[in-house]
Write an enzyme that holds these catalytic residues in place. Sequence first.
Site, short mmCIF file in Angstrom:
data_model
loop_
_atom_site.label_atom_id
_atom_site.label_comp_id
_atom_site.label_asym_id
_atom_site.label_seq_id
_atom_site.Cartn_x
_atom_site.Cartn_y
_atom_site.Cartn_z
N HIS A 36 -13.94 -31.03 29.42
CA HIS A 36 -12.22 -31.23 29.52
C HIS A 36 -11.94 -32.42 28.80
CE1 HIS A 36 -9.24 -32.01 33.01
NE2 HIS A 36 -9.41 -30.63 32.36
N ARG A 37 -10.24 -31.44 28.28
CA ARG A 37 -9.73 -32.29 27.41
C ARG A 37 -10.47 -32.80 26.10
NH1 ARG A 37 -5.90 -35.29 31.87
NH2 ARG A 37 -5.62 -33.23 33.39
N GLU A 63 -12.06 -28.24 26.00
CA GLU A 63 -11.19 -27.26 25.94
C GLU A 63 -9.64 -27.75 25.50
OE1 GLU A 63 -8.16 -26.66 30.27
OE2 GLU A 63 -9.39 -28.61 29.89
N ASP A 65 -5.24 -27.71 25.83
CA ASP A 65 -3.78 -27.43 26.94
C ASP A 65 -3.13 -28.27 26.12
OD1 ASP A 65 -5.40 -28.19 29.64
OD2 ASP A 65 -5.43 -30.07 29.47
N HIS A 78 -1.79 -32.63 27.98
CA HIS A 78 -2.07 -32.55 28.96
C HIS A 78 -0.43 -32.31 29.67
CE1 HIS A 78 -2.80 -33.04 33.78
NE2 HIS A 78 -3.04 -31.81 33.04
N GLU A 145 -6.15 -23.81 27.52
CA GLU A 145 -5.11 -23.32 28.39
C GLU A 145 -3.41 -23.41 27.74
OE1 GLU A 145 -4.71 -25.98 32.02
OE2 GLU A 145 -3.68 -25.35 31.85
N LYS A 147 0.10 -24.20 28.57
CA LYS A 147 0.43 -24.50 30.17
C LYS A 147 1.80 -24.58 30.43
CE LYS A 147 -2.22 -28.49 31.84
NZ LYS A 147 -2.79 -28.02 33.43
N ASP A 274 -15.79 -33.89 32.10
CA ASP A 274 -14.95 -35.43 31.25
C ASP A 274 -15.61 -35.61 30.67
OD1 ASP A 274 -12.08 -34.97 32.82
OD2 ASP A 274 -12.45 -36.30 34.13
O1 G3P Z 1 -8.04 -25.71 33.15
C1 G3P Z 1 -9.24 -26.61 34.01
C2 G3P Z 1 -8.56 -27.95 34.18
O2 G3P Z 1 -8.59 -28.61 33.16
C3 G3P Z 1 -7.48 -27.46 34.92
O3 G3P Z 1 -6.77 -28.89 35.40
O4 G3P Z 1 -4.63 -30.50 35.69
O5 G3P Z 1 -6.45 -30.84 33.73
O6 G3P Z 1 -5.51 -28.61 32.96
P1 G3P Z 1 -5.94 -29.66 34.51
CA CA Z 2 -6.50 -27.45 31.30
#
Ligand code: G3P
Ligand code: CA
Length: 285
Positions: A36-37, A63, A65, A78, A145, A147, A274
């Site tokens: 995640h990120r 991942e 964004d 993000h 993603e 965004k 994370d």
């Molecule tokens: O993409 C899944 C999760 O990342 C969505 O939440 O706010 O971290 O982009 P966020």
């Molecule tokens: Ca995300």
Amino acid sequence: MRVIFILLVGLCLVTGCVSQDQIRPIGTQKTLIIAHRGASAIAPEHTIIAYEIAQQAGVDYIEIDLQMTKDGVLVAMHDEKVDRTTDGTGFVKEYTLRELKQLNAGNWFNEAYPDLANKEFEYEEVPTLEDIFLHFGDDVNYYIELKSPPIYEGMEEKLLALLKRYDLIREGNDLPKVIVESFNEDSLTNFHALEPALPLIQLFSFKEKAALSVSDYERLKTYASGIGVNIKLVDREFIHEAQLNDLQVHLFTIKTELDMKNAFNLDANGIFVDSPALSELKEGS
Ligand code: G3P
Ligand code: CA
């Protein structure tokens, strides 16, 4: 005739042969680990170094964004504003790429988390999506993603053009090289119309116990390969129901060992972590 039929079947096996109204399945039984990120618990999110740490940990996907600059370049970030993760202020859409590249994207992390501070983070800048593709090439899989699509006109087309330029719309090591996700249904249906061969994940952030109606499932099945859902408000029944509707379920965001055990007990198909180190915890452990 028989030869032509065999050739066509062979071609479909190679290309995937997805037509406009078909949905690309994410054909794997394993639980996907999605960084995640990047390795965002231990490095500044959305930087090349955060993605390198995740890659070294052997995650299935990194991942990313996406936001877009004033001059139309897709960048990894993000928030719509640069304030939290750089030393600048204001909206990404008000920066040209050249201006955005002047910002520092690592120092904030060292200041916020002195115990995890690392001299190397001081040199991180905001990467473009293309920087990331150039840096990692075929060596990782990408979970991207869209965004804030309503504020970035043409975002889907720009993403698609980059994916084509880097030949990323395909399978690699039994997994799709790229999965695209968004909270925005219009953006995903637009993307599906542009490129039906790419697996899409519809994100939901439920405020109360997760639930979807029959009509929700009917709609989702026209464009999505799965859903991404906040872990705190889902249960096994919800997940199994989604899976019975041919949708994978990916859970966000796993931050602790307890979250990780819960995610495995819930029979999810994928989890956003994370800290890639959490992925070393195995089912039932
Ligand atoms: O993409 C899944 C999760 O990342 C969505 O939440 O706010 O971290 O982009 P966020
Ligand atoms: Ca995300």
